[in-house]
Each structure stands twice: as structure tokens, then as C-alpha cells.
Scaffold this motif. Structure first.
Motif, PDB file in Angstrom:
ATOM      1  N   LEU A 139      41.190  37.012  50.118  1.00  0.00           N
ATOM      2  CA  LEU A 139      41.472  37.242  48.706  1.00  0.00           C
ATOM      3  C   LEU A 139      40.485  36.427  47.879  1.00  0.00           C
ATOM      4  O   LEU A 139      40.147  35.294  48.231  1.00  0.00           O
ATOM      5  CB  LEU A 139      42.906  36.836  48.368  1.00  0.00           C
ATOM      6  N   MET A 140      40.025  37.000  46.786  1.00  0.00           N
ATOM      7  CA  MET A 140      39.032  36.356  45.946  1.00  0.00           C
ATOM      8  C   MET A 140      39.550  36.232  44.520  1.00  0.00           C
ATOM      9  O   MET A 140      40.196  37.152  44.002  1.00  0.00           O
ATOM     10  CB  MET A 140      37.739  37.173  45.923  1.00  0.00           C
ATOM     11  N   LEU A 141      39.270  35.098  43.902  1.00  0.00           N
ATOM     12  CA  LEU A 141      39.530  34.956  42.475  1.00  0.00           C
ATOM     13  C   LEU A 141      38.377  35.626  41.733  1.00  0.00           C
ATOM     14  O   LEU A 141      37.209  35.389  42.055  1.00  0.00           O
ATOM     15  CB  LEU A 141      39.646  33.480  42.097  1.00  0.00           C
ATOM     16  N   VAL A 142      38.697  36.465  40.761  1.00  0.00           N
ATOM     17  CA  VAL A 142      37.688  37.266  40.073  1.00  0.00           C
ATOM     18  C   VAL A 142      37.754  37.002  38.573  1.00  0.00           C
ATOM     19  O   VAL A 142      38.836  36.912  37.990  1.00  0.00           O
ATOM     20  CB  VAL A 142      37.905  38.766  40.353  1.00  0.00           C
ATOM     21  N   CYS A 143      36.578  36.874  37.965  1.00  0.00           N
ATOM     22  CA  CYS A 143      36.510  36.636  36.524  1.00  0.00           C
ATOM     23  C   CYS A 143      35.220  37.257  35.974  1.00  0.00           C
ATOM     24  O   CYS A 143      34.355  37.691  36.733  1.00  0.00           O
ATOM     25  CB  CYS A 143      36.569  35.142  36.204  1.00  0.00           C
ATOM     26  N   ALA A 144      35.105  37.284  34.666  1.00  0.00           N
ATOM     27  CA  ALA A 144      33.894  37.809  34.030  1.00  0.00           C
ATOM     28  C   ALA A 144      32.699  36.916  34.375  1.00  0.00           C
ATOM     29  O   ALA A 144      32.860  35.713  34.579  1.00  0.00           O
ATOM     30  CB  ALA A 144      34.085  37.877  32.519  1.00  0.00           C
ATOM     31  N   TRP A 202      46.138  34.456  33.411  1.00  0.00           N
ATOM     32  CA  TRP A 202      46.053  35.229  34.648  1.00  0.00           C
ATOM     33  C   TRP A 202      46.573  36.643  34.413  1.00  0.00           C
ATOM     34  O   TRP A 202      47.536  36.852  33.680  1.00  0.00           O
ATOM     35  CB  TRP A 202      46.888  34.581  35.751  1.00  0.00           C
ATOM     36  N   ALA A 203      45.961  37.599  35.102  1.00  0.00           N
ATOM     37  CA  ALA A 203      46.479  38.968  35.171  1.00  0.00           C
ATOM     38  C   ALA A 203      46.700  39.290  36.646  1.00  0.00           C
ATOM     39  O   ALA A 203      45.775  39.165  37.457  1.00  0.00           O
ATOM     40  CB  ALA A 203      45.484  39.956  34.553  1.00  0.00           C
ATOM     41  N   LEU A 204      47.909  39.678  37.004  1.00  0.00           N
ATOM     42  CA  LEU A 204      48.231  39.982  38.395  1.00  0.00           C
ATOM     43  C   LEU A 204      49.008  41.295  38.466  1.00  0.00           C
ATOM     44  O   LEU A 204      49.726  41.659  37.524  1.00  0.00           O
ATOM     45  CB  LEU A 204      49.065  38.860  39.018  1.00  0.00           C
ATOM     46  N   CYS A 210      44.159  44.956  36.303  1.00  0.00           N
ATOM     47  CA  CYS A 210      43.878  43.513  36.316  1.00  0.00           C
ATOM     48  C   CYS A 210      42.383  43.253  36.242  1.00  0.00           C
ATOM     49  O   CYS A 210      41.930  42.324  35.557  1.00  0.00           O
ATOM     50  CB  CYS A 210      44.471  42.876  37.565  1.00  0.00           C
ATOM     51  N   LEU A 211      41.597  44.066  36.943  1.00  0.00           N
ATOM     52  CA  LEU A 211      40.144  43.902  36.907  1.00  0.00           C
ATOM     53  C   LEU A 211      39.589  44.218  35.520  1.00  0.00           C
ATOM     54  O   LEU A 211      38.619  43.594  35.072  1.00  0.00           O
ATOM     55  CB  LEU A 211      39.489  44.795  37.963  1.00  0.00           C
ATOM     56  N   ASP A 212      40.188  45.170  34.822  1.00  0.00           N
ATOM     57  CA  ASP A 212      39.760  45.455  33.455  1.00  0.00           C
ATOM     58  C   ASP A 212      39.995  44.247  32.561  1.00  0.00           C
ATOM     59  O   ASP A 212      39.159  43.915  31.707  1.00  0.00           O
ATOM     60  CB  ASP A 212      40.513  46.664  32.899  1.00  0.00           C
ATOM     61  N   GLY A 262      37.113  39.274  29.963  1.00  0.00           N
ATOM     62  CA  GLY A 262      37.033  37.843  29.774  1.00  0.00           C
ATOM     63  C   GLY A 262      38.339  37.216  29.308  1.00  0.00           C
ATOM     64  O   GLY A 262      38.407  35.999  29.111  1.00  0.00           O
ATOM     65  N   ARG A 263      39.379  38.029  29.156  1.00  0.00           N
ATOM     66  CA  ARG A 263      40.651  37.521  28.638  1.00  0.00           C
ATOM     67  C   ARG A 263      41.565  36.955  29.734  1.00  0.00           C
ATOM     68  O   ARG A 263      42.586  36.339  29.426  1.00  0.00           O
ATOM     69  CB  ARG A 263      41.397  38.625  27.891  1.00  0.00           C
TER      70      ARG A 263
END
Length: 219
Positions: A84-89, A106-108, A141-143, A148-149
Motif C-alpha cells: 500500500l502506498m500513501l499518495v498525494c499531489a 485524508w480521503a479514504l 480518493c485519488l481525485d 491537493g486537498r
């Protein structure tokens, strides 16, 4: 080869994309006349639907089934774990090695997990204040992450396809999914063919856990 009919699948949020979507695409090449339906939801709800014979199979976290009251009725076929990877802009502070993940929204996917997070986040979860955004799919969640939010966590294959910044999590943070079938239910050739394709895709697309470090933009 089955040429018609329906395969009814239940799925947790993490195996839905890209594992199941890739499997459906490959399955459709060999069985273009077969309809595939995918139902999401909490693992407990999916299990009840499987036991009631309204689903042919369920793909989700195997721990949820092992602890359920229907565990003796369900056959669990483990799938290879995926980091599992933490993802951000790309321009997010975390992508630059700045700040702590507990300091950002966080968005999950729904239902959001309540463990394997920093203590501050577990406290917020227990108080009903985490995650900040609880959405119906990893795609949503990826959107949010792309905007960046928020930051999110997804399987590594999906993170790689997103084009967003990835931060490796501890090696213990992996998917623990399995294919779940009703033990005493005879399976059609159609369902057996779909299960076979699903296992092939899961095995072929497994990414070694030691490759996660190379995707960490903070290193």
C-alpha cells in the motif's frame, strides 16, 4: 467455453481497481457475451449477500471473513499481497519530505479502516472524526489527492497508474485480499473461468514489496 450468463461479484474498495477491472477486461476477451456485475460495500454485508447466494464470489480483505459468523461456510483463496502506498499531489508538502501525514486531511474509501495508522489518527477515528473525506471508491480518493486537498492510501499498482507522488509505507502495510466462495455451492463453468482469470491477473501483476522504496519521492 461459456458464451452467455452473468457473473455476480462483490468487492472491497482496494481490489476493485485495478485488480478486478483488469480481470474483467481479460475475461471479456474470452467471453464477450457474458455479463459481469460488481457490487461494493462493507465486507460483512458482502458476506451476507454471498451466503444468501445473491453473489457468486467476493473479493476483499480475508481477515473480515475469518472473524465472521459465516467463516465455516466460506472458502477463502488468498491472493498475493500488494504494498500500500500513501499518495498525494506532486507539489504536496509530503512529496517534498515536509510535515507529518497526521497533519493533513485524508480521503479514504468507504468503509474506512481504523487501524494501522499513527496514534493521532486512530484517536480521531475512534471519535468519529476520521477520515476527513470518506468516499465510495479509490478513484474518487485519488481525485481528491490530485486536487491537493487530501492524501490517500491505495495499492501500489493503482498508485503507479495515477501519476501522483507516492510515499512508501512500512513493509507490513499490504493488501490482504482473497477470493471468497461459498463452500457447499456448486460453481458453474462461468464462475470457475472468472476465478481462474482473476487468480492469473493477481499473480501476473504482483509487484515485489522491495520495489516500493524506489517509488518514494522523499528518498
Amino acid at each position: 467455453q461459456p458464451s452467455g450468463g452473468t457473473v455476480a461479484v462483490g468487492s472491497g474498495p482496494y481490489p476493485l481497481q485495478p485488480l478486478l477491472t483488469d480481470a474483467i477486461a481479460r475475461f471479456a476477451e474470452a467471453h464477450p457475451g457474458v455479463r459481469v456485475t460488481v457490487t461494493g460495500g462493507p465486507s460483512e454485508q458482502l458476506l451476507e449477500t454471498l451466503v444468501d447466494r445473491r453473489l457468486d464470489l467476493v473479493v476483499c480483505n480475508r481477515a473480515k471473513f475469518a472473524s465472521s459468523g459465516h467463516a465455516d461456510e466460506v472458502l477463502s483463496i488468498p491472493l498475493p499481497p500488494e504494498p500500500l502506498m500513501l499518495v498525494c499531489a506532486p507539489d504536496h508538502p509530503l512529496a517534498k519530505g515536509q510535515g507529518d501525514s497526521a497533519d493533513f486531511p485524508w480521503a479514504l474509501p468507504r468503509p474506512a479502516p481504523g487501524s494501522n495508522f499513527p496514534r493521532a489518527l486512530r484517536t480521531r477515528f475512534a471519535a468519529g472524526q476520521f477520515p476527513d473525506y470518506e468516499l465510495d471508491s479509490t478513484a474518487a480518493c485519488l481525485d481528491m489527492a490530485a486536487s491537493g486537498r487530501a492524501i490517500t492510501v491505495v495499492p501500489q499498482r493503482l498508485a503507479l497508474r495515477s501519476g501522483l507522488a507516492m510515499i512508501a509505507l512500512p513493509g507490513s502495510e499490504v493488501t490482504r485480499d482473497a477470493i471468497h466462495l461459498l463452500r457447499n455451492r456448486s460453481r458453474s463453468a462461468l464462475v470457475a473461468a472468472f476465478v481462474a482469470v482473476l487468480k492469473e491477473v493477481a499473480q501476473a501483476e504482483t509487484i515485489p514489496s522491495n520495489s516500493a522504496a524506489s517509488a518514494d519521492p522523499a528518498r
